[in-house]
Design an enzyme around this catalytic site. Sequence first.
Site, short mmCIF file in Angstrom:
data_model
loop_
_atom_site.label_atom_id
_atom_site.label_comp_id
_atom_site.label_asym_id
_atom_site.label_seq_id
_atom_site.Cartn_x
_atom_site.Cartn_y
_atom_site.Cartn_z
N GLY B 96 1.31 -0.94 0.18
CA GLY B 96 -0.09 0.25 0.08
C GLY B 96 0.81 1.08 0.00
O GLY B 96 1.17 2.06 -1.00
N SER B 192 4.83 -5.35 -3.43
CA SER B 192 5.05 -3.87 -3.22
C SER B 192 5.19 -3.48 -2.82
O SER B 192 6.60 -3.73 -2.48
CB SER B 192 3.59 -3.71 -3.94
N ASP B 402 3.34 -5.32 -14.74
CA ASP B 402 2.85 -4.08 -14.21
C ASP B 402 3.21 -3.12 -14.19
O ASP B 402 4.68 -2.81 -14.82
CB ASP B 402 3.44 -5.13 -12.41
#
Lengths: 492, 492
Positions: B96, B192, B402
């Site tokens: 995030g 991430s 991605d």
Amino acid sequence: MPGRNFATTAVAIAVVVVAALASASAGADDDEQGHLRREADRIVRLPGQPDDGVDFPMYSGYVTVDEGAGRALFYWLQEAAAEAQPAPLVLWLNGGPGCSSVAYGASEELGAFRIRPDGATLFLNAYRWNRAANILFLDSPAGVGFSYTNTTSDLYDSGDRRTAHDSYKFLARWFERFPQYKYRDFYIAGESYAGHYVPQLSQIVYRKNKGVEKPIMNLKGFMVGNAVTDDYHDQVGTFESWWNHGLISDATYRLLDASCVHDSGEHPSPRCNAAYDKATAEQGDIDPYSIYTPTCNQTSTSSSSSTPRRMRLKGRYPWMRGSSYDPCTERHSTVYYNRPEVQRALHANVTAGAGGAMNYTWATCSDTINNNWGDSPKSVLHIYKELIAAGLRIWVFSGDTDAVVPLTATRYSIDALNLPTVVSWYPWYDAKEQQKQQQEVGGWSQVYEGLTLVTVRGAGHEVPLHRPRQALILFRHFLRGKPMPPKNGTVV
Amino acid sequence: MPGRNFATTAVAIAVVVVAALASASAGADDDEQGHLRREADRIVRLPGQPDDGVDFPMYSGYVTVDEGAGRALFYWLQEAAAEAQPAPLVLWLNGGPGCSSVAYGASEELGAFRIRPDGATLFLNAYRWNRAANILFLDSPAGVGFSYTNTTSDLYDSGDRRTAHDSYKFLARWFERFPQYKYRDFYIAGESYAGHYVPQLSQIVYRKNKGVEKPIMNLKGFMVGNAVTDDYHDQVGTFESWWNHGLISDATYRLLDASCVHDSGEHPSPRCNAAYDKATAEQGDIDPYSIYTPTCNQTSTSSSSSTPRRMRLKGRYPWMRGSSYDPCTERHSTVYYNRPEVQRALHANVTAGAGGAMNYTWATCSDTINNNWGDSPKSVLHIYKELIAAGLRIWVFSGDTDAVVPLTATRYSIDALNLPTVVSWYPWYDAKEQQKQQQEVGGWSQVYEGLTLVTVRGAGHEVPLHRPRQALILFRHFLRGKPMPPKNGTVV
């Protein structure tokens, strides 16, 4: 030594037969012989074609381009339906060099039919380009697909120049056979190595037309996709794209840049070839023409073929390809187009069984032509400059998941033209009819002064194969000369 | 000001109730309270779970990491089936910052279940990672998913340091609750922004273990995917990748390079943010987390949400995503995890209705946490160096379609470590069982001294969502410490 052109003879005989039946419908202003030959070329019915929906006339056959050498080129015209007429005429060329427009363009890309895995039956391509124009497929040069020569040496010394001149001769004679297309808006389009053919042929047409007030070949522009354009910029961009897509190592990227970028794309040095071999090994058994789709399975003819599985600029073989679409299409077309009844229906290989010029199996691409390709200029950008200055409409498109002539290659090549920008890079949208809220990014586009660049998202080397709907949207916008639709743009 | 921790109280009450029922099965060498709390955390049955195939135990609940502040982290353990035991323990973290491991890792990536579009029923993920290991999902830090804090200010000053320390505290207490995992092979994995969390937490565990002969947390290594690693190299690589994939103009590429590469990825300058905004506009309505797949349709909550649809390093929101997989998965999980019966079954949000800490709707990601993120070092490569030297197993993987943390970003970041190469870049194959001739390139890999880099072909940001089978092959090879299989390699 030129041999005898059996095919032409056979066509002539056929013409006489058909003429008797067809003469009643000859137009008053129509040259009688042209009419007879045209009617001889009419396709009555293709074996396996669907019973419904074929509401457009088709013609196919040979046009002799060199009587002495016995070179004849095969064409297939798929006209637009009557209610769409008059529509422009568009010539479509595949590349290779050595690959057939019948095999690729007509049978798995923009053509009216696709071939089922049975190699015997056809179905309509919902996004066929003859919904928008009259499409003329040409197998070029002689030795490719159904096009032939009676002079064997022609197969060993083909090159860009003769290909362009034979194609021009083809056009001149074809317009005589189809006079209804004289003065009609005319475009030339193609992909891959046709990135050479299309501008070169356009240049000849443009120059021959110069000073003619009302030219018969009313050339309005050209369009190329995933096109070989400028060897230096294409190669720089290709290597960068390979590395960015994770297909090659850092070391091989450096090696390619050191070994190849000043070479000819079509005739690389042994050192460059060695670097290509390294890149090919690292890349592995993917379909370089569409890097994210599965390959036609490993038991296919492609891996058992004698042709080494290479991806190099010399030898952009489109026969290694990889699932909404069928990755084994070449196999189906190889079966279909070798059926005698199909060849008869197409008026192709008319001397088969008579020891004629085409006493070999029809193939999607010719190794002989490819391996012996002669003259190939390192760049065609000077032609772009000439034809941009002439005011022709020029569009360049790129499927962005192709590793053979990748998007980055095209971007560098077009950038090398240093054209002023009219509309900056923007996403274009595919707004489905009656569902305008369901818009998807079809790709991106930039409008330059004199040239429009369009990418098609998620499409490989053969854009209309992978993204048929988006390809038809692209084609329609090209024909109208209108930029690709932005968000909330008009529905096509 | 710390408020009262209702949740902890409620759990304690529940424990007493459950303890009475469960005490008969307590192990002899098992701490009684740990046992009671563990049994309280046992998931009896999830609403909507399939009747067959759930042959693995699951536990979930809270571990308080700061009594004073009232911070408690929510975990969900999906154990391997009995016949696969003893298997390693793997902690999974999403990024995030602010996104829930329950929402992503557990529910649409590697977890045992996927949620149907009805938001009520579940089906088994055939490629669940608990086929190979015991998987521990953690919502981290407090304020994310079901994890909460009673100190509101915690939501506004989260950062890397506290996240790592709270996670370590979580682990220490969790191992007391689950002593059967003490001394077990233990790995930390994530994707991430967990590219920060995973090495940072690994470093703490490694350092605390130092000098301990037989550490409880028997950390063997870590693995990260599409991981934020080193801002400078990540950004250089991201911009290059965007341009090479045709997402942005030449001009914006130059602008990003001039405006951003020396900025912090998490806290970019206004000038860099303006460049990002340009790039985002040019990119259009694609799913940046998977650039070739369709987006969840435009009527979804994502476009009507108050959160502007941005793709920037600060704010790698994984909620804009885009067809063999369902691009609307976040919507289904938002429905499912807000069902009171689901929360009860998971022992989550136990003070709901009592005015407790979680008196808000469960969300896949927390805007508050994301928008107020504090300390975030520009690089974690120094941790890689420390942990490589320590002999930990370190794997880095990348889904190659991605655009949020693209492959090129990862390549540049790893290259910056200057590690010697053991096995050069090569394609790895997915050899389907009993069909070894049907091999497909799963991606590419390079083995460095101390680190293995693996790409997954055609996968977006969430690799196990897009390429579940290939992701499980990757996971199994990581656990075994064996390089990815070359052509004709062993079947997994």
